[in-house]
Enzyme design. Structure first.
Site, mmCIF file in Angstrom:
data_model
loop_
_atom_site.group_PDB
_atom_site.id
_atom_site.type_symbol
_atom_site.label_atom_id
_atom_site.label_comp_id
_atom_site.label_asym_id
_atom_site.label_seq_id
_atom_site.Cartn_x
_atom_site.Cartn_y
_atom_site.Cartn_z
ATOM 1 N N ASN A 1 0.816 -1.213 0.000
ATOM 2 C CA ASN A 1 0.000 0.000 0.000
ATOM 3 C C ASN A 1 0.854 1.269 0.000
ATOM 4 O O ASN A 1 0.626 2.182 -0.799
ATOM 5 C CB ASN A 1 -0.932 -0.002 1.220
ATOM 6 C CG ASN A 1 -2.003 -1.074 1.117
ATOM 7 O OD1 ASN A 1 -2.541 -1.312 0.049
ATOM 8 N ND2 ASN A 1 -2.299 -1.735 2.223
ATOM 9 N N THR B 1 -20.608 36.614 -29.517
ATOM 10 C CA THR B 1 -21.363 36.143 -28.368
ATOM 11 C C THR B 1 -22.605 35.448 -28.905
ATOM 12 O O THR B 1 -23.191 35.892 -29.915
ATOM 13 C CB THR B 1 -21.786 37.283 -27.415
ATOM 14 O OG1 THR B 1 -22.681 38.169 -28.101
ATOM 15 C CG2 THR B 1 -20.565 38.057 -26.919
ATOM 16 N N HIS B 2 -22.985 34.366 -28.284
ATOM 17 C CA HIS B 2 -24.129 33.566 -28.742
ATOM 18 C C HIS B 2 -23.962 33.091 -30.186
ATOM 19 O O HIS B 2 -24.947 32.842 -30.894
ATOM 20 C CB HIS B 2 -25.447 34.351 -28.614
ATOM 21 C CG HIS B 2 -25.715 34.877 -27.239
ATOM 22 N ND1 HIS B 2 -26.291 34.113 -26.247
ATOM 23 C CD2 HIS B 2 -25.466 36.095 -26.678
ATOM 24 C CE1 HIS B 2 -26.394 34.822 -25.134
ATOM 25 N NE2 HIS B 2 -25.888 36.034 -25.375
ATOM 26 N N SER C 1 -9.442 12.554 -46.580
ATOM 27 C CA SER C 1 -10.624 11.697 -46.646
ATOM 28 C C SER C 1 -10.330 10.475 -47.509
ATOM 29 O O SER C 1 -9.559 10.558 -48.472
ATOM 30 C CB SER C 1 -11.802 12.478 -47.248
ATOM 31 O OG SER C 1 -12.839 11.602 -47.651
ATOM 32 N N TYR D 1 -7.609 0.573 3.670
ATOM 33 C CA TYR D 1 -7.434 0.199 2.265
ATOM 34 C C TYR D 1 -8.494 -0.797 1.832
ATOM 35 O O TYR D 1 -8.892 -1.686 2.585
ATOM 36 C CB TYR D 1 -6.049 -0.412 2.033
ATOM 37 C CG TYR D 1 -5.874 -0.862 0.597
ATOM 38 C CD1 TYR D 1 -5.679 0.066 -0.418
ATOM 39 C CD2 TYR D 1 -5.967 -2.210 0.258
ATOM 40 C CE1 TYR D 1 -5.567 -0.325 -1.740
ATOM 41 C CE2 TYR D 1 -5.847 -2.617 -1.072
ATOM 42 C CZ TYR D 1 -5.647 -1.668 -2.064
ATOM 43 O OH TYR D 1 -5.548 -2.061 -3.369
ATOM 44 N N GLN E 1 -7.442 0.280 -5.992
ATOM 45 C CA GLN E 1 -6.454 -0.042 -7.027
ATOM 46 C C GLN E 1 -6.754 0.707 -8.318
ATOM 47 O O GLN E 1 -5.846 1.115 -9.048
ATOM 48 C CB GLN E 1 -6.472 -1.546 -7.293
ATOM 49 C CG GLN E 1 -5.608 -1.989 -8.480
ATOM 50 C CD GLN E 1 -5.683 -3.500 -8.675
ATOM 51 O OE1 GLN E 1 -5.429 -4.254 -7.750
ATOM 52 N NE2 GLN E 1 -6.041 -3.931 -9.866
ATOM 53 N N LYS F 1 -5.143 4.237 -9.418
ATOM 54 C CA LYS F 1 -3.833 4.335 -10.073
ATOM 55 C C LYS F 1 -3.998 4.412 -11.588
ATOM 56 O O LYS F 1 -3.439 5.303 -12.244
ATOM 57 C CB LYS F 1 -2.971 3.133 -9.686
ATOM 58 C CG LYS F 1 -1.629 3.065 -10.421
ATOM 59 C CD LYS F 1 -0.777 1.904 -9.925
ATOM 60 C CE LYS F 1 -1.387 0.564 -10.237
ATOM 61 N NZ LYS F 1 -0.546 -0.565 -9.776
#
Length: 431
Positions: free
Chosen positions: A114, A159-160, A282, A322, A327, A330
């Site tokens: 741990n 804006t908008h 493409s 724990y 686990q 991580k």
């Protein structure tokens, strides 16, 4: 030859294969990355065992030499963590025992997997987050290069999704650089949180009998302090969430930056040309150049947010101490850090090749963008703002697009068109 893989907790019975696969998951991948950091943690642990009289001075030296050999084997790709190994701790102890015999068998005294994994993870985070910080500065620096060159390059601000007021390339680019400077401050706070040494907390209740020098090991490993209270397992997921939250903030900044550039690169806008080497084609349309790098940069924040959601919710309602659930913190943390490093590398690579198109930006300027300036000129002459607002709104047809010089002359405040302090922002990014 190394002995057959066997968990270090082995007590004479062998778990079923499916139990091993289920409990180990993808830990082999992450532990292989962390292994050199666990080696350094083991080196410091051996020193502490020597100080406590568990290992002789000669054994401490032998362990150090063997750890160097294991590190070299890892660098050559000869040592990795497999599912059947369970984790990096097993690999290191097995390799030490195969090389040294009794000294290898002694190495786990006074430690738990741990505090061992937390030590390795925090050492890795120290290096990895330094890389993230460098990447963030590189993106910010590239933006400020555009800001410095674009102080007088006018374009519409929105804006908008509608044209609103004029802005400049400098204001646009410096705005994102300003956000990144704030994001770096958040990242620094997260790095401080993981700068505490968990070594010596063992399974979360400290180490009895052995007098282990927690401060000495913290110093040897380059930690800034010791996480003093032994119940370190309470921090599992918390410190990691702080790290990934900081990464999400960086991801959000890059998300909107990439969104703008992908939009500006469309034929309808044409404000920028993207570097061909950072676009793709493409499979059916011969003419297409696609902003795939920017689109994936835009998408990365959602991956980071997903990992943050796991880190915020997984520890909730767990009793203290724990639990194997932890686990998964991580993997979530390491995924987020690695994705962030890639995101910043990609963005820093694309930005220098962005080419602005002043003629298209100038053509996009329409008279209505200058309505606010016209109203405020009336205010300057003594007209109440609400009257000026209505007057200009009722006579938009009287407006015209001014020259660049005239448009920029309307601004005097710092941070507005024509008045972006690139030098100050560079200092903030530099920290």
């Amino acid at each position: 030859m190394s002995p057959e893989p066997r968990p270090i907790w082995h007590k004479g019975t062998v778990a079923a294969d499916w139990v091993t696969r289920f409990t180990v998951g993808e830990d082999g991948r992450w532990d292989t990355i962390l292994l050199p950091y666990d080696l350094e943690g083991t080196r410091a642990h051996a020193w502490a065992l020597g100080q406590a009289g568990v290992l002789t001075g000669a054994e401490v030296d032998e362990v150090g030499a063997a750890l160097d050999q294991i590190r070299q084997a890892w660098e050559r790709g000869e040592v990795a963590v497999r599912v059947e190994d369970e984790d990096m701790h097993t690999v290191i102890e097995r390799e030490l025992t195969a090389r040294l015999g009794q000294a290898g068998k002694k190495i786990h005294a006074g430690r738990s997997r741990n505090d061992q994994v937390l030590t390795a993870l925090r050492l890795w985070l120290r290096d990895a987050l330094a890389d993230v910080a460098d990447g963030t500065r590189a993106v910010g620096g590239a933006l400020l290069d555009h800001a410095g060159a674009g102080q007088s390059l006018l374009m519409p601000g929105y804006t908008h999704g509608q044209r609103a007021m004029p802005t400049t390339v400098a204001v646009w680019a410096a705005g994102f650089a300003d956000l990144l400077a704030d994001d770096l401050a958040g990242l620094g706070a997260a790095r401080q949180r993981v700068a505490a040494s968990p070594w010596g907390s063992a399974a979360g209740y400290g180490v009895p009998v052995l007098d282990l020098d927690r401060a000495g090991v913290a110093h040897r490993l380059g930690f800034e302090r010791v996480q003093e209270v032994a119940a370190v397992q309470l921090s599992r997921g918390k410190a990691e969430a702080a790290v990934v939250h900081a990464l999400v903030q960086i991801g959000l900044t890059v998300n909107r930056l990439a969104s703008d550039l992908a939009l500006f690169a469309t034929a309808e806008f044409g404000f920028v040309a993207l570097p061909h080497e950072h676009t793709t084609g493409s499979s059916i349309m011969p003419q297409k150049r696609n902003p795939d790098v920017l689109e994936l940069a835009r998408a990365t924040v959602h991956r980071l947010t997903a990992e943050l959601t796991l880190l915020l919710t997984l520890p909730a309602n767990l009793p203290s101490g724990y639990h194997r659930d932890l686990q998964l913190t991580k993997e979530a943390t390491m995924r987020a850090v690695l994705a962030s490093r890639d995101l910043l590398s990609a963005t820093a690579a694309v930005l220098p090749g962005i080419e602005w198109k002043p003629e298209r930006m100038r053509a996009a300027l329409s008279p209505d963008l200058f309505a606010t300036a016209a109203a405020l000129r009336e205010v300057r002459d003594g007209v109440p703002f609400r009257d000026a607002y209505r007057d200009i709104g009722a006579h938009l047809d009287r407006l015209a697009v001014p020259t660049d010089r005239a448009a920029l002359a309307d601004y005097v405040s710092p941070g507005t068109p024509g008045h972006v302090d690139v030098g100050e922002l560079r200092q903030r990014l530099a920290g």
